[in-house]
Design a protein around this motif. Structure first.
Motif, PDB file in Angstrom:
ATOM      1  N   ARG A   3       0.837  -1.204   0.000  1.00 23.98           N
ATOM      2  CA  ARG A   3       0.000   0.000   0.000  1.00 23.98           C
ATOM      3  C   ARG A   3       0.868   1.249   0.000  1.00 23.98           C
ATOM      4  N   GLU A   4       0.471   2.238  -0.777  1.00 24.95           N
ATOM      5  CA  GLU A   4       1.210   3.497  -0.842  1.00 24.95           C
ATOM      6  C   GLU A   4       1.182   4.209   0.505  1.00 24.95           C
ATOM      7  N   GLN A   5       2.201   5.027   0.743  1.00 32.00           N
ATOM      8  CA  GLN A   5       2.269   5.833   1.957  1.00 32.00           C
ATOM      9  C   GLN A   5       2.746   7.235   1.604  1.00 32.00           C
ATOM     10  N   TRP A   6       2.433   8.184   2.506  1.00 29.14           N
ATOM     11  CA  TRP A   6       2.974   9.519   2.348  1.00 29.14           C
ATOM     12  C   TRP A   6       4.479   9.466   2.515  1.00 29.14           C
ATOM     13  N   GLY A   7       5.194  10.271   1.744  1.00 27.97           N
ATOM     14  CA  GLY A   7       6.651  10.257   1.826  1.00 27.97           C
ATOM     15  C   GLY A   7       7.190  10.988   3.035  1.00 27.97           C
ATOM     16  N   SER A   8       6.377  11.906   3.599  1.00 31.01           N
ATOM     17  CA  SER A   8       6.841  12.688   4.743  1.00 31.01           C
ATOM     18  C   SER A   8       5.657  13.207   5.537  1.00 31.01           C
ATOM     19  N   ARG A   9       5.923  13.577   6.785  1.00 31.01           N
ATOM     20  CA  ARG A   9       4.893  14.179   7.634  1.00 31.01           C
ATOM     21  C   ARG A   9       4.419  15.497   7.032  1.00 31.01           C
ATOM     22  N   PHE A  10       5.361  16.287   6.509  1.00 31.01           N
ATOM     23  CA  PHE A  10       5.013  17.565   5.896  1.00 31.01           C
ATOM     24  C   PHE A  10       4.077  17.357   4.709  1.00 31.01           C
ATOM     25  N   ALA A  62      -7.546   8.651  12.356  1.00 25.47           N
ATOM     26  CA  ALA A  62      -7.271   7.435  13.131  1.00 25.47           C
ATOM     27  C   ALA A  62      -8.004   6.229  12.555  1.00 25.47           C
ATOM     28  N   ILE A  63      -9.245   6.408  12.120  1.00 22.77           N
ATOM     29  CA  ILE A  63      -9.996   5.307  11.493  1.00 22.77           C
ATOM     30  C   ILE A  63      -9.277   4.838  10.233  1.00 22.77           C
ATOM     31  N   GLY A  64      -8.835   5.793   9.412  1.00 20.68           N
ATOM     32  CA  GLY A  64      -8.139   5.437   8.180  1.00 20.68           C
ATOM     33  C   GLY A  64      -6.833   4.721   8.432  1.00 20.68           C
ATOM     34  N   ARG A  65      -6.027   5.235   9.378  1.00 25.14           N
ATOM     35  CA  ARG A  65      -4.733   4.599   9.624  1.00 25.14           C
ATOM     36  C   ARG A  65      -4.891   3.234  10.280  1.00 25.14           C
ATOM     37  N   THR A 233      -9.506   8.462   3.960  1.00 24.70           N
ATOM     38  CA  THR A 233      -8.693   8.031   2.818  1.00 24.70           C
ATOM     39  C   THR A 233      -7.254   8.481   2.976  1.00 24.70           C
ATOM     40  N   TYR A 234      -7.036   9.756   3.298  1.00 31.06           N
ATOM     41  CA  TYR A 234      -5.674  10.256   3.474  1.00 31.06           C
ATOM     42  C   TYR A 234      -5.002   9.613   4.684  1.00 31.06           C
ATOM     43  N   GLY A 235      -5.763   9.392   5.761  1.00 36.37           N
ATOM     44  CA  GLY A 235      -5.208   8.748   6.949  1.00 36.37           C
ATOM     45  C   GLY A 235      -4.766   7.321   6.696  1.00 36.37           C
ATOM     46  N   SER A 236      -5.398   6.656   5.721  1.00 38.58           N
ATOM     47  CA  SER A 236      -5.049   5.264   5.427  1.00 38.58           C
ATOM     48  C   SER A 236      -3.660   5.123   4.815  1.00 38.58           C
ATOM     49  N   TYR A 237      -3.114   6.229   4.316  1.00 37.61           N
ATOM     50  CA  TYR A 237      -1.761   6.201   3.745  1.00 37.61           C
ATOM     51  C   TYR A 237      -0.708   6.699   4.739  1.00 37.61           C
ATOM     52  N   LEU A 238      -1.107   6.894   5.998  1.00 39.07           N
ATOM     53  CA  LEU A 238      -0.215   7.456   7.017  1.00 39.07           C
ATOM     54  C   LEU A 238       0.508   6.332   7.753  1.00 39.07           C
ATOM     55  N   ASP A 239       1.806   6.504   7.990  1.00 35.09           N
ATOM     56  CA  ASP A 239       2.573   5.453   8.651  1.00 35.09           C
ATOM     57  C   ASP A 239       2.247   5.408  10.137  1.00 35.09           C
ATOM     58  N   LYS A 240       2.508   4.270  10.759  1.00 33.84           N
ATOM     59  CA  LYS A 240       2.123   4.022  12.146  1.00 33.84           C
ATOM     60  C   LYS A 240       2.884   4.869  13.159  1.00 33.84           C
ATOM     61  N   GLY A 241       3.993   5.450  12.757  1.00 22.54           N
ATOM     62  CA  GLY A 241       4.765   6.254  13.699  1.00 22.54           C
ATOM     63  C   GLY A 241       4.329   7.703  13.773  1.00 22.54           C
ATOM     64  N   ALA A 242       3.421   8.110  12.887  1.00 24.82           N
ATOM     65  CA  ALA A 242       3.017   9.516  12.837  1.00 24.82           C
ATOM     66  C   ALA A 242       2.187   9.895  14.064  1.00 24.82           C
ATOM     67  N   ASP A 243       2.328  11.125  14.499  1.00 25.41           N
ATOM     68  CA  ASP A 243       1.591  11.661  15.645  1.00 25.41           C
ATOM     69  C   ASP A 243       0.289  12.273  15.124  1.00 25.41           C
ATOM     70  N   ILE A 244      -0.813  11.535  15.225  1.00 26.77           N
ATOM     71  CA  ILE A 244      -2.084  11.983  14.657  1.00 26.77           C
ATOM     72  C   ILE A 244      -2.606  13.254  15.314  1.00 26.77           C
ATOM     73  N   PRO A 245      -2.629  13.355  16.660  1.00 30.06           N
ATOM     74  CA  PRO A 245      -3.125  14.602  17.264  1.00 30.06           C
ATOM     75  C   PRO A 245      -2.346  15.829  16.814  1.00 30.06           C
ATOM     76  N   ASN A 246      -1.019  15.708  16.746  1.00 32.20           N
ATOM     77  CA  ASN A 246      -0.193  16.835  16.328  1.00 32.20           C
ATOM     78  C   ASN A 246      -0.481  17.226  14.884  1.00 32.20           C
ATOM     79  N   ALA A 247      -0.518  16.225  13.994  1.00 33.57           N
ATOM     80  CA  ALA A 247      -0.795  16.495  12.580  1.00 33.57           C
ATOM     81  C   ALA A 247      -2.188  17.087  12.403  1.00 33.57           C
ATOM     82  N   SER A 248      -3.171  16.571  13.158  1.00 31.64           N
ATOM     83  CA  SER A 248      -4.543  17.075  13.062  1.00 31.64           C
ATOM     84  C   SER A 248      -4.622  18.533  13.489  1.00 31.64           C
ATOM     85  N   CYS A 249      -3.902  18.874  14.559  1.00 34.53           N
ATOM     86  CA  CYS A 249      -3.907  20.262  15.027  1.00 34.53           C
ATOM     87  C   CYS A 249      -3.301  21.202  13.987  1.00 34.53           C
ATOM     88  N   TRP A 250      -2.262  20.733  13.302  1.00 36.30           N
ATOM     89  CA  TRP A 250      -1.684  21.537  12.234  1.00 36.30           C
ATOM     90  C   TRP A 250      -2.676  21.750  11.092  1.00 36.30           C
TER      91      TRP A 250
END
Length: 459
Positions: A3-10, A62-65, A233-250
């Motif tokens: 499955r594809e993933q985002w290349g970076s948190r940014f 969170a549901i997507g990831r 859909t976008y969350g489903s491509y997010l890696d397991k190490g990402a900080d969801i609350p932090n990214a969501s706040c951004w």
């Protein structure tokens, strides 16, 4: 197949923020602020963004990831077959929105090209109104621009998550902010702009009423692309190490920032030239071009404005197309390229009657509405709020333990707001969105009855 993933948190934050930042933030938000109390509306909107909006966006990501699937597959995997209906509502909603959103996106293409050519440079609102009406009611021209907009959207989605969506938003989103800031600086430095700045930033609490609260909550909800499966859909491509609350706040911060900047772009300029801040859709395509016509360097600022508007439209449209593309690719094994092409063509075809409904097909009505208005009505008053209500109930009652694990990365991160998150998902968000939906559908009286019953049940 991996499955594809985002290349970076940014890249993920830019993509999610791009999904949230659309025409609604730059076009709809300023005229809502203009008609619903200015600074008081802004304050209430920001509170809703920071509470209900932030919690719901965390839940969807969170549901997507957690599931690593499209919205239908995610709800089916985590909650069982019956809950997959919630995901299907999201897929249908994204499909329907893009069919008419692309028509409006086509108008931005047209106005960008006309701005570059210098054919809409005038200070006379009546001429600008005639020009806008002539565009949207024409037969072939708006359909052609609608097609151009869909081709741009399809091309980005075909290239995939990292190489298409992420690569494009890493360029488009920073460019959007640069162009927006340039325009804001020009707007707030106009003679007479202070009245608009004061109106927008200084709250008049006497303006707070039920209608304004509904408008602010609705704008907060819809401006974050909630209830349609985009963040799942976008969350489903997010890696397991990402900080969801932090990214969501951004994402919430950037979406709110664009709304605030949009207000600072439009309202000071409109007040400076004594025009109507509550002009609705005409504010973008009629009032603002008249304002630019009055400015020194107005030609340049008009080109920049419509370039920025097109970028905002594109960053949202690619997320809308990504929803059904992921569904058909994963559920039916259709290659992503062909899924994007076929779905894009079908959406383009549905957009044709949306466009014609504003012209030669305007006399044909269903439930008293033309086809364009019917599509908007179905989404705004039914599929989006129902999707949001079901998603919040699902996150708060069905998979809360999974949400806790995802938001804390299985305990490796400290998420201090789990109590507030639970409260919002279980009680506040479902009741608030239901209140907005009932108010819009049935008016103040039924909404008041709903609030009273909710209070009795809770007490």
């Amino acid at each position: 197949m991996k499955r594809e993933q985002w290349g970076s948190r940014f890249g993920f934050i830019m993509a999610a923020a791009g999904s949230a930042v659309g025409l609604g933030n730059i076009w709809k938000f300023p005229y809502l602020a203009g008609t619903q109390g200015g600074g008081a509306f802004l304050a209430v909107y920001l509170v809703f963004m920071a509470t209900i909006g932030a919690a719901l966006i965390m839940a969807e990501i969170a549901i997507g990831r957690s599931a690593k699937k499209n919205p239908v597959g995610a709800f089916r995997l985590l909650g069982g077959g019956l809950w997959s209906v919630t995901g299907m509502i999201g897929v249908i909603t994204g499909f329907l929105i893009l069919s008419y959103y692309s028509v409006v996106g086509g108008w931005t293409v047209a106005y960008l090209l006309k701005s570059v050519a210098g054919t809409i440079e005038t200070t006379k609102p009546d001429l600008l109104e005639a020009q806008f009406s002539g565009l949207v009611s024409a037969v072939l021209e708006p359909i052609l621009y609608h097609g151009v907009f869909m081709v741009l959207t399809i091309g980005i989605v075909i290239a995939g998550v990292a190489q298409g969506i992420e690569r494009s938003v890493k360029i488009l989103m920073p460019l959007l902010f640069i162009l927006l800031i340039v325009l804001v600086v020009r707007s707030v430095t106009l003679p007479g702009a202070w009245e608009g700045i004061e109106f927008f930033l200084v709250p008049d609490w006497s303006q707070v009423n039920g209608e304004m609260l509904r408008a602010a909550l609705g704008q907060a909800f819809f401006s974050l692309s909630l209830g349609m499966g985009a963040m799942i859909t976008y969350g489903s491509y997010l890696d397991k190490g990402a900080d969801i609350p932090n990214a969501s706040c951004w994402v919430v911060f950037l979406a709110a920032l664009v709304g605030v900047l949009g207000g600072l772009l439009v309202l000071p300029a409109v007040f400076a030239f004594g025009m109507d801040p509550g002009a609705g859709p005409g504010l973008t395509f009629i009032t603002l071009p008249a304002v630019f016509g009055e400015m020194i360097g107005g030609y340049l600022f008009q080109v920049i404005f419509f370039a920025m508007l097109l970028i905002a439209a594109l960053t949202s449209s690619i997320s809308l197309l990504a929803i059904p593309v992921a569904y058909f690719a994963e559920e039916y094994g259709i290659e992503r390229k062909w899924s994007a092409i076929v779905v894009g063509i079908v959406i383009f075809l549905i957009g044709i009657p949306c466009s014609l409904a504003l012209g030669i097909w305007g006399e044909y009505k269903l439930f008293g509405m033309n086809f364009f208005d019917l599509m908007v009505y179905a989404v705004d008053y039914y599929t989006l709020p129902i999707g949001g209500i079901l998603t919040s109930l699902f996150a708060g009652w069905v998979v809360l333990e999974k949400m806790r694990k995802e938001l804390s990365n299985d305990g490796s991160l400290t998420f201090r707001w789990i109590g507030a998150f639970t409260w919002i998902m279980r009680i506040v968000a479902p009741l608030a969105v239901t209140w907005v939906m009932l108010s819009a559908l049935f008016g103040e009286r039924l909404a008041a009855i709903w609030v009273m019953l909710s209070g009795l049940l809770w007490n």
